[in-house]
Design an enzyme around this catalytic site. Sequence first.
Site, PDB file in Angstrom:
ATOM      1  CB  CYS A 111      44.084  -1.494  27.520  1.00  0.00           C
ATOM      2  SG  CYS A 111      44.530  -2.767  25.708  1.00  0.00           S
ATOM      3  CG  HIS A 255      45.655   0.327  29.523  1.00  0.00           C
ATOM      4  ND1 HIS A 255      46.032  -0.692  30.405  1.00  0.00           N
ATOM      5  CD2 HIS A 255      45.917   0.397  28.703  1.00  0.00           C
ATOM      6  CE1 HIS A 255      46.284  -1.376  28.153  1.00  0.00           C
ATOM      7  NE2 HIS A 255      46.183  -0.536  27.490  1.00  0.00           N
ATOM      8  CG  ASN A 285      49.457  -1.991  25.494  1.00  0.00           C
ATOM      9  OD1 ASN A 285      49.276  -3.056  26.389  1.00  0.00           O
ATOM     10  ND2 ASN A 285      48.761  -1.461  24.984  1.00  0.00           N
TER      11      ASN A 285
END
Length: 328
Positions: A111, A255, A285
């Site tokens: 990520c 993020h 996500n």
Amino acid sequence: MGINILGMGSYLPEQVLTNDDFKKFVDTNDEWITTRTGIRSRHMAGWEPTWYMGKLAARKAIENSGVDPKDIGLVICSTITSDFLTPSVASLLQYELGIENAAAFDLNAACSGFVYMLDTAHRYLSTDDNLKYALIVSAESLSRFIDYEDRGTCILFGDGAAAAVIEKSDKMYSSFLGSDGSGARRLFARSLEVAPEVKVDRVFDSGFPEKPLRQLYQDGKEVYKFAVKALPKAFNKAAEKIGVTVDDIDLFVPHQANVRIIETAAKNLKASIDKFAVTLDHHGNTSSASIPLALCEYIEKGAVQRGQKLALVGFGAGLSYGSVIIEY
């Protein structure tokens, strides 16, 4: 020496799954998901391969930049969900986009991938006078790695891609990259099966739960505790290098993992949540694609203006973390 973003582009798969859709095969509901994560829907790749999503996002970025693909000298793709162990997604993109004279490779920092990739491209541009433009692409198909029997994990992730064409400039720039490998077992997916009798380090490997190959595992509580500390730390480390404070930043682009993480990190930084880009409610996500997808969306809707100072902050498996502060 800094960088200048000449153009960005994004691609989201056609298929969209809402929280209500998950009720059909998981013991959950919209209220449970929304209150705990902030996510309401996410795009899920159906027929679209990872490289294909990256290609469409990159094509838009190149068109928006006005750069001739033949003048691009570097292609990097950040992904943890490549369609192939080899070749790299970047190599496929180089061919598909007609980029004839470029180095191409993939980067895996989960990520944190876009931040790591942007800083890597910055270093190439800073040290090679013959390199004019770099194409950086984040493309992820996490839906293909999810355990759909794990209701705490499967509802979190989405798919998509975003890209940017950048060049060197004299704009403000600072970065900080870090990693804490002691937390590697908190978020992982196996790629190979190793027989017990040939495992080299039984103590280390025993810390990883047994899971099917390529199936994502996450210890949510431990990752949360890491993330709420990593985000402020990464920003502060990068900011200290150039004497920048929270008040100087026009927009934080973190993020997009969980809205609670973003809210807690903002509180720890003593920054208004209004200064944070939030798109996870409709993206979920998307691992390394989350930061560029959010940035691209904010640019397209006019929420980011030239000359503004941006802090891009990533954190994820590894456990990796990092921040890049740039002037848009």
